[in-house]
Design an enzyme around this catalytic site. Structure first.
Site: not given
Ligand code: FAD
Ligand code: NAI
Length: 475
Positions: A193-194, A454
């Site tokens: 996804v990323i 529509h």
């Molecule tokens: P987090 O959001 O990681 O929050 C955890 C928090 O705990 C952080 O603020 C951290 O600092 C804090 N923390 C950790 N340890 C401690 C500690 N010991 N004491 C105090 N604080 C602490 N998901 C979607 O559904 N839609 C998207 O479009 C989407 N886009 C994404 C894009 C990117 C680039 C990435 C990386 C992820 C994306 N995700 C998306 C995934 C989504 O961000 C995560 O699934 C979500 O943030 C998880 O929520 P969480 O509350 O479990 O953890």
């Molecule tokens: P991902 O799990 O979506 O994809 C990782 C990809 O890297 C997989 O296709 C895997 O086969 C590949 N890979 C793993 N090791 C490798 C290697 N050594 N060499 C080449 N390819 C390799 O993980 P990603 O994109 O890092 O995102 C992390 C999480 O964040 C996901 O679980 C996703 O759910 C969440 N996320 C969600 C978004 C959304 O909901 N729109 C947007 C971005 C992230």
């Protein structure tokens, strides 16, 4: 003297802050601890999602999509522009402002719901008679006691072995969202996804993007037919995706990064790029918790082991979000958080993973809920499929965005909807109708009989439902 709370939540990402608010709504005295800080030490609530995930990535996707539309599609509308430019630092500053609005919004919600916020790292000290003692290490160290603890510490980017992120040349999601000028060449490891979302942003802004993926199949978790459409669309856009590669040595110098890899044919290759984003999945954040102090059970990946109700091995300790099993998505973390707060209150919180939608915010967007066709085949379920292309939808034509389709999968005997998969404009919004329908265990005929406005993209949903019974009206 430690401060006493009914519920202490560690982490203020979508799992933690939503759990804290729901617990407060249910009448508990709640504390939430989070350590995320800005460069000047201010708290930045919202976790990965708000700071370096969902929100900033969508801000950059929007900006870069505007730029691409202006460059490539405005002409079709009779709009001409001279000297089109993108000011990347301004785009990145706008993104930071969007993030800040969300950070402040959560602080406001905490005040409104009377959740007490502590800025710093939370860790277990010991079990006590009234629950658990939690230390907060921050500018103002504190000790709190909570009867119930909800761990919501989330996840961080996984690095390639021996290649730490320097956030200059070798970037995690964090650095990928802070690039200040479009690189000429950009490499991504992982076409998940990323990889696809970040690759799209920088491709639209002029980078030549190559994505190296280990698996031989593209988007294996997505419905195969939809994944195939997506690959075609990305190929056409010039996003170069190489499948079945084995990444070898990666060298990072001031000039850029070289990646040695073996391609699917077993040939040795080298990719030289200005910057490299490593997006190969994420690891749970559990190292700072001092889990051993209380005997909190961790799994092999460092994840917190929970049962179906998010209960850990310790009485009164729960865990939600990215550091437990299930999809790593913000809305799943939120659902976990609400369910746990309700379980603490003796209610019956419930999360159905089959109804957690997934969305990839590329163009075209890709969204799905329920079972894919390959999953139904593997499980031996008899099903009917219906698809409707956006090419035949009036609104999509007016928008100038006709790539993709809506696909319905329904039980062959009962017609119950088993899965809906969409690739195309606003798939992220359209999928909500499918989630509602499936939560109410609707049949495809139910959707086919509902009046849809529509012209709207949602008519494609109705038409795909009609297609299950082979009676589309507009195709
Ligand atoms: P987090 O959001 O990681 O929050 C955890 C928090 O705990 C952080 O603020 C951290 O600092 C804090 N923390 C950790 N340890 C401690 C500690 N010991 N004491 C105090 N604080 C602490 N998901 C979607 O559904 N839609 C998207 O479009 C989407 N886009 C994404 C894009 C990117 C680039 C990435 C990386 C992820 C994306 N995700 C998306 C995934 C989504 O961000 C995560 O699934 C979500 O943030 C998880 O929520 P969480 O509350 O479990 O953890
Ligand atoms: P991902 O799990 O979506 O994809 C990782 C990809 O890297 C997989 O296709 C895997 O086969 C590949 N890979 C793993 N090791 C490798 C290697 N050594 N060499 C080449 N390819 C390799 O993980 P990603 O994109 O890092 O995102 C992390 C999480 O964040 C996901 O679980 C996703 O759910 C969440 N996320 C969600 C978004 C959304 O909901 N729109 C947007 C971005 C992230």
């Amino acid at each position: 003297m430690s401060q006493q709370f009914d519920v202490i939540v560690i982490g203020a990402g979508p799992g933690g802050y939503i759990a804290a608010i729901r617990a407060a709504q249910l009448g508990y005295n709640v504390a939430c601890i989070d350590e995320w800080a800005s460069a000047d030490g201010q708290p930045m609530l919202g976790g990965t999602c708000t700071n370096v995930g969902c929100i900033p990535s969508k801000a950059l996707l929007q900006s870069s999509e505007h730029f691409e539309h202006a460059a490539k599609h405005f002409g079709e509308h009779g709009i001409s522009l001279k000297d089109l430019k993108i000011d990347v630092p301004k785009m990145v500053a706008r993104k930071a402002a969007v993030v800040k609005q969300n950070n402040d919004g959560i602080l406001y919600l905490f005040k409104k719901n009377k959740v007490t916020f502590f800025h710093g790292r939370g860790s277990f000290v010991k079990a006590v008679q009234s629950g658990y003692e939690i230390a907060v290490a921050g500018a103002k160290p504190e000790t709190l006691t909570g009867q119930q603890i909800i761990v919501a510490t989330g996840s961080s980017a996984r690095a390639l072995p021996g290649l730490p992120f320097d956030e200059e040349n070798v970037l995690s999601n964090d650095g990928a969202l802070r690039i200040q000028a479009a690189p000429k060449t950009l490499g991504l490891i992982g076409s998940g996804v990323i990889g696809l979302e970040m690759g799209s942003v920088w491709r639209r802004l002029g980078a030549q993007v190559t994505v190296l993926e280990a698996l031989p199949t593209f988007l294996g978790a997505v419905d195969e037919q939809i994944a195939k459409e997506a690959k075609k669309a990305f190929d056409k856009q010039g996003l170069k995706i190489e499948l079945g590669v084995k990444v070898g040595e990666v060298k990072s110098t001031k000039k850029g990064v070289t990646v040695a890899y073996t391609n699917a044919k077993g040939e040795a290759q080298t990719l030289a790029v200005d910057k490299l984003i490593v997006s190969i999945g994420r690891v749970p954040n559990t190292t700072g918790l001092n889990a051993e102090a209380v005997g909190l059970k961790l799994g092999e990946r460092g994840d917190i082991v929970v049962d179906a109700d998010c209960k850990t091995n310790l009485p009164g300790v729960w865990a939600v979000g990215d550091e437990v099993r299930g999809p790593m998505q913000a809305h799943k973390a939120e659902e976990d958080g609400v369910a746990v707060a309700e379980r603490i209150a003796g209610q019956h919180g419930h999360v159905d993973f089959n109804l957690v939608p997934s969305v990839i915010y590329t163009s075209p967007e890709i969204a799905g809920v329920g079972q894919t066709e390959q999953q139904l085949k593997a499980a031996g379920v008899k099903y009917k499929a219906g698809t409707f292309p956006f090419l035949a939808n009036g609104r999509a034509r007016a928008l100038g965005d006709t790539t993709g389709m809506v696909k319905f999968l329904a039980d062959a005997a009962t017609d119950e909807i088993l899965g809906v998969h969409i690739i195309g404009p606003m798939a992220s919004e359209l999928i909500a109708e499918a989630c509602v329908a499936m939560a109410f265990r609707a049949s495809s005929e139910d959707i086919a009989r509902i009046c849809h406005a529509h012209p709207s993209l949602s008519e494609s949903t109705k038409e795909a439902a009609l297609a299950v019974d082979k009676r589309t009206l507009n195709f």
